[in-house]
Design a protein around this motif. Structure first.
Motif, PDB file in Angstrom:
ATOM      1  N   ARG A   1       0.842  -1.215   0.000  1.00 19.56           N
ATOM      2  CA  ARG A   1       0.000   0.000   0.000  1.00 19.56           C
ATOM      3  C   ARG A   1       0.874   1.260   0.000  1.00 19.56           C
ATOM      4  NH1 ARG A   1      -5.471  -0.319  -1.241  1.00 19.56           N
ATOM      5  NH2 ARG A   1      -6.282  -2.215  -0.333  1.00 19.56           N
TER       6      ARG A   1
ATOM      7  N   ALA B   1       1.188   4.286  -3.009  1.00 18.34           N
ATOM      8  CA  ALA B   1       1.004   5.738  -2.890  1.00 18.34           C
ATOM      9  C   ALA B   1       2.289   6.496  -3.170  1.00 18.34           C
ATOM     10  CB  ALA B   1       0.496   6.087  -1.488  1.00 18.34           C
TER      11      ALA B   1
ATOM     12  N   ALA C   1       3.927   9.601  -6.544  1.00 20.12           N
ATOM     13  CA  ALA C   1       4.306  10.909  -6.018  1.00 20.12           C
ATOM     14  C   ALA C   1       5.753  11.267  -6.310  1.00 20.12           C
ATOM     15  CB  ALA C   1       4.063  10.948  -4.506  1.00 20.12           C
TER      16      ALA C   1
ATOM     17  N   GLN D   1      -8.725   0.178   3.966  1.00 24.27           N
ATOM     18  CA  GLN D   1      -9.100   1.386   3.232  1.00 24.27           C
ATOM     19  C   GLN D   1     -10.180   1.109   2.184  1.00 24.27           C
ATOM     20  OE1 GLN D   1      -6.488   2.822  -0.334  1.00 24.27           O
ATOM     21  NE2 GLN D   1      -5.086   2.476   1.355  1.00 24.27           N
TER      22      GLN D   1
ATOM     23  N   ALA E   1      -2.585   4.591   3.194  1.00 30.18           N
ATOM     24  CA  ALA E   1      -1.758   5.236   2.166  1.00 30.18           C
ATOM     25  C   ALA E   1      -2.425   5.081   0.797  1.00 30.18           C
ATOM     26  CB  ALA E   1      -0.361   4.617   2.151  1.00 30.18           C
ATOM     27  N   GLY E   2      -2.503   6.152   0.076  1.00 28.32           N
ATOM     28  CA  GLY E   2      -3.076   6.108  -1.268  1.00 28.32           C
ATOM     29  C   GLY E   2      -4.568   6.393  -1.314  1.00 28.32           C
TER      30      GLY E   2
ATOM     31  N   ASP F   1      -6.166  10.222  -2.698  1.00 28.52           N
ATOM     32  CA  ASP F   1      -6.434  10.514  -4.098  1.00 28.52           C
ATOM     33  C   ASP F   1      -7.807   9.991  -4.544  1.00 28.52           C
ATOM     34  OD1 ASP F   1      -4.496  12.032  -5.460  1.00 28.52           O
ATOM     35  OD2 ASP F   1      -4.622  10.566  -7.104  1.00 28.52           O
ATOM     36  N   LYS F   2      -8.172   8.841  -4.030  1.00 31.03           N
ATOM     37  CA  LYS F   2      -9.454   8.250  -4.422  1.00 31.03           C
ATOM     38  C   LYS F   2     -10.640   9.040  -3.919  1.00 31.03           C
ATOM     39  CE  LYS F   2      -7.761   3.943  -3.487  1.00 31.03           C
ATOM     40  NZ  LYS F   2      -7.875   2.688  -2.735  1.00 31.03           N
TER      41      LYS F   2
ATOM     42  N   ASP G   1      -2.236  13.087   1.478  1.00 30.78           N
ATOM     43  CA  ASP G   1      -1.803  11.697   1.533  1.00 30.78           C
ATOM     44  C   ASP G   1      -0.458  11.646   2.240  1.00 30.78           C
ATOM     45  OD1 ASP G   1      -2.409   8.843   0.248  1.00 30.78           O
ATOM     46  OD2 ASP G   1      -0.248   9.200   0.353  1.00 30.78           O
TER      47      ASP G   1
ATOM     48  N   ALA H   1       2.546  10.253   0.099  1.00 27.26           N
ATOM     49  CA  ALA H   1       2.943  11.197  -0.945  1.00 27.26           C
ATOM     50  C   ALA H   1       3.663  12.392  -0.320  1.00 27.26           C
ATOM     51  CB  ALA H   1       1.720  11.650  -1.736  1.00 27.26           C
TER      52      ALA H   1
END
Lengths: 246, 246, 246, 246, 246, 246
Positions: free
Chosen positions: C17, C21, C25, C153, C184-185, C188-189, C200, C203
């Motif tokens: 994960r 992410a 980045a 997540q 992590a990640g 963005d979603k 994040d 990132a």
């Protein structure tokens, strides 16, 4: 004693409210002169507006301070206050500052009650900039729209009293400040309905300006509020430019 | 990526110093565009000047931000920074803020070392406004006059290094920030003579602006940094007026 | 530029994960290398686990730091971070620290939103250890169990977005950090569904590690982050022992 | 009542000093058992060493706590203390914590006086981690080398007394703590030469451990110091692994 | 060892409660002697009452301290405590202070749970006067009247347990203090129903008084708790006058 | 308007100094009535003396407040102030509080300059009790003895001016308060020799008492400064007893 009441907002209606609260508070022998901002915002409510409105306040003071014994910057977030204290030789009082310091003498923690959500963050930063966060019980803001900023204190009187009472009951406020220039003068009308002292921001500012003027303290020539060193400036209104480059 | 480097001072010489430090720090693919204040002060050094200079910074951003991915307000006290974050959709970084946050990742407490006594109080309030007073080891300021603000870093190099070393030895600073736009670029020249990390304010600002731009975060539409509600304004420069009243 | 992404947890799924992410980045030219803890806990969540996990992080760094320009300790509570800064010559960034400092540039107060009640106290102490409690709007934690920490997540996406929105509306957060390595990640979603900037953590950590590495600051030889004095040690892994007793 | 005196350093000589101060302070009926760290550092003095030494303290407690009514982590920075409070059912006292809380009952502000420059930063963070920075008058550290850490209190007795007196005269300390395990027992020898109460860290820890044990409070099953949830662990010493995964 | 348990309230029933909690906590060889205020208030609950009750406590100590090794001011707000530490040569412990410092060793943040709304503000100021506000999870107060202050712990036992559990669940308290002299002894009765350590204020005070007495620290002759300089006094009770003008 | 000037010290000479500063500051129409403590200390200087002197102030107010519009407790540490605000319906101003709040309107940080070492700790706690520690630049105290407390301002005038100038130059004070009742009236004599505003504590108190009285705020019937609930009292002077048990 002559005191300049400087409204850094462009609304004449707010200036009228401010003077309506200021005049009954003034001592015999105090002359109050009102000034409305010639440029800027109808009602300062954000950091960006305070940045610009505070600069406008300095312009207004530069042009009009002569002959006054003290000045009041009559917007609750005190835009331009600390800069004004550097630039001018007369005492300058902020309306928020005066209300908060007065509240400190009437209890332990004060609540700030105001008429719009948008004002909260700016007021919070104002409290912090004065180092008074430890004395703040909380900031309570009305939700919803209002018809006219100059008359919001009439339109929302009941809701504001309810909010003040909630601040007392739920936030353990010892004192209430009805905050924001459009609420000037409301304290007196509603104080019988709120079980703790209610401070009128404008009346407090008049008394503090009178107090400072009568103490006849000198203008600092040292320390962090001495006059800025002379320097060339570009593109400032003439009176303001002269304060920096005499 | 295009980044606007906004010097809120009117001195072209300082802009040159800033760009001299910024360009080597920029990543491949980063384009930096410099802008010098068209009105205001040769060098902002007091609360009054920051009040006005911050308003000038907003004017400059309003006129020039289009097409940029981020902007830097390149004066150490971050004049106008918080207002700019409300008004504009791109990330805006303060040079003091960037230097201090970078320093936080390099040690426990940072020292601010600068070239003039007058700057101390403004810098102190800047540190406090960012909530970083607990990370500050102290502010050290040179005494005495200098020939030219744009060249003060050459004239006073030895004295500034001495001051930085005193901050390390006497104030227990883990990191040193050489602060004030005229000192941009000095860190690299002197870092071998100071036994802790030395942060260049301008280089740090470029890296932080790049970081924020590449993270592609959205502009707030809620919270205290959302855009101010539309309202009529009077007497503001046209581009700035449009930010408030689109 | 080579950056070591050190997961002090033993879960390879979390490392995946984190890298998911981190990679998008990274700047062109940045090489990221992941490392999963060889001993310790599947997911650090308490002070006791952080005490041990932080020591494991130091062991991992001692063995693997050679040839890297910077390292990231990729667990939200930053286990072992301050010790790592003493022991190693390259910049070491904490994932919580990077997320919080980045958030400071995007608003006044940030909320930390995470997926388990157990994490709150550790995160609170992490915020305080960085001196950032004044910038924290609050920590919001999901209640209830989850099927797999590596996939929490996905399982809880809706609930986490709801929690983030509550933090904005009720806690006046200007920025949201989705915290804890398993998230992590996610930023963005979901960022289109949250009306303030969402940071994040991974990132942010990559960008800060790149920033610090490119600034080329020196390792402190004075101040409180200089290398510990050499001394005999007993019973430490060989690479770690050599950092203390070269 | 049986109390475990856990020295997280590997120096038997320091353990002897600690017991030399502990035994005279113990009440009739209190049995003290000493334990010296089997691995780690001769004397913990930095954040990195405390990270590892604190983990070692947890290992020691896991293996040896059975049958004790309370335990003392007998190093001044309290390595591993908060984690130990999560993991174990008996009260665990930190030597720094005990000394500071005792000092709080003897005056307003206490000074910490110690024998080496290197210890200052760690002690400062220890004071802050206990939330007692507001009660600290300052930390005074001897400069210069010493022959043997176990005998530094004999070698430097005069200098330490001088330093304590400076803390009283210049820092307005109401109480003095002679800090660092090697100074255990010194307070009694020098207290007639210092005009304020002098707290012996080890004696204070024994009294606080006795107090907590006799109060018979329960182990938390809620709140932030409840036992960590059971989870699989990898590569920890067996007794310690069982505390996490019974 | 002889310890004076000074109840600054005039209620003998409260003294009985205090001694009911104190005696089981005392070590073998500790003799406790109780004293009830001869003048003042049945139960101190406000700043005004604490101002007067604290002066009464000093009168009581002046008359009765001879022959004791330590004294306890057994009211939760610690009236007169800091003055007593200046005036007398034996250690003086405040019941609130002892409970709070003990709680600090059992968790991160403690809750204060008490039986009357009126007590909250005084307790809050007490916490702040000890510099422990950062360790306070909150103060929870019962609403409503009670039949007899001396028996309020029996009448309200269930409600107080509920309140304590709310403090744990909603305020994240790690430790609970059942506060106010009339609640002395309640902790032991209810501790099985509250999932975190519960501190008995009186038991804690006895243990701390024993600890301080056994440490045999000296009375300060420097610092801010040295004896006040001799001076003529007018109209004070004779024993108290002699403390100021021997 | 009638204002009671209450000297909680027993020295008539100090009352004369206070009135010498108060009378010129009073507005036309303000009548000031002085009262000297009938029992207590010639000059309050320690916590113990403030505990007792504050109780005496409450006795004095209970007996004499009728017919006054406001009262001033005219000792710099404000003994009894917060209790007085609970007990009485008229505004009560503390002389330290009035001086400090006035100073807040004249600069950022104020220095307290006084004539005796013994006063420092009490003044420090007074500043903290008002939540103004963040506005304090420092407390400067003269060393050495003086011939007569009532005339110390004449005897030490030069030294006090030097101390004030040191506070400006070395502590960065923006404002100076000459503190301690015996220094009342000194500010006016020396203000030309100190380059920042100098606040006269007594003059400030008169202006603040006038301000509060003219604002006509109500006595709290809720919040933490409402009148204490009626209760039986034992052994208090009759007028004071009636305030608690009407």
């Amino acid at each position: 004693m002559r005191i300049l009441v400087l409204n850094p907002n462009t609304s004449q209606g707010i200036t009228d409210r401010l003077m309506g609260a200021a005049l009954p508070a003034a001592a015999a022998g105090t002359e109050l002169v009102a000034l409305t901002a010639p440029r800027g915002f109808p009602y300062i409510a954000t950091r960006a507006e305070a940045q610009i409105g505070g600069a406008v306040a300095l312009e207004m003071l530069a042009e009009h301070h002569a002959g006054f014994d003290a000045a009041i910057i009559a917007a609750f977030g005190d835009p331009g206050l600390f800069g004004a204290r550097e630039l001018f030789d007369i005492p300058v009082v902020g309306m928020a500052e005066a209300a908060m310091l007065t509240a400190c003498m009437l209890g332990r923690r004060f609540a700030i009650v105001t008429f719009a959500q948008a004002l909260g963050p700016w007021y919070q930063e104002c409290v912090e900039s004065h180092g008074l966060a430890g004395r703040l019980a909380g900031i309570r803001m009305l939700e919803g729209r209002f018809a006219s900023v100059a008359d919001v204190q009439d339109e929302k009187e009941e809701l504001l009293v309810d909010l003040a009472n909630k601040a007392v009951q739920e936030d353990e406020a010892d004192v209430v400040i009805l905050a924001g220039a459009p609420l000037a003068g409301l304290a007196d009308k509603v104080k019988a309905r709120i079980p703790v002292p209610v401070v009128d921001q404008m009346a407090a500012a008049v008394k503090q300006a009178e107090a400072l003027a009568s103490l006849r303290v000198r203008k600092a020539t040292a320390g962090t509020f001495r006059r800025p060193a002379a320097k060339p400036v570009i593109g400032l209104p003439e009176a303001l430019a002269r304060r920096f480059n005499p």
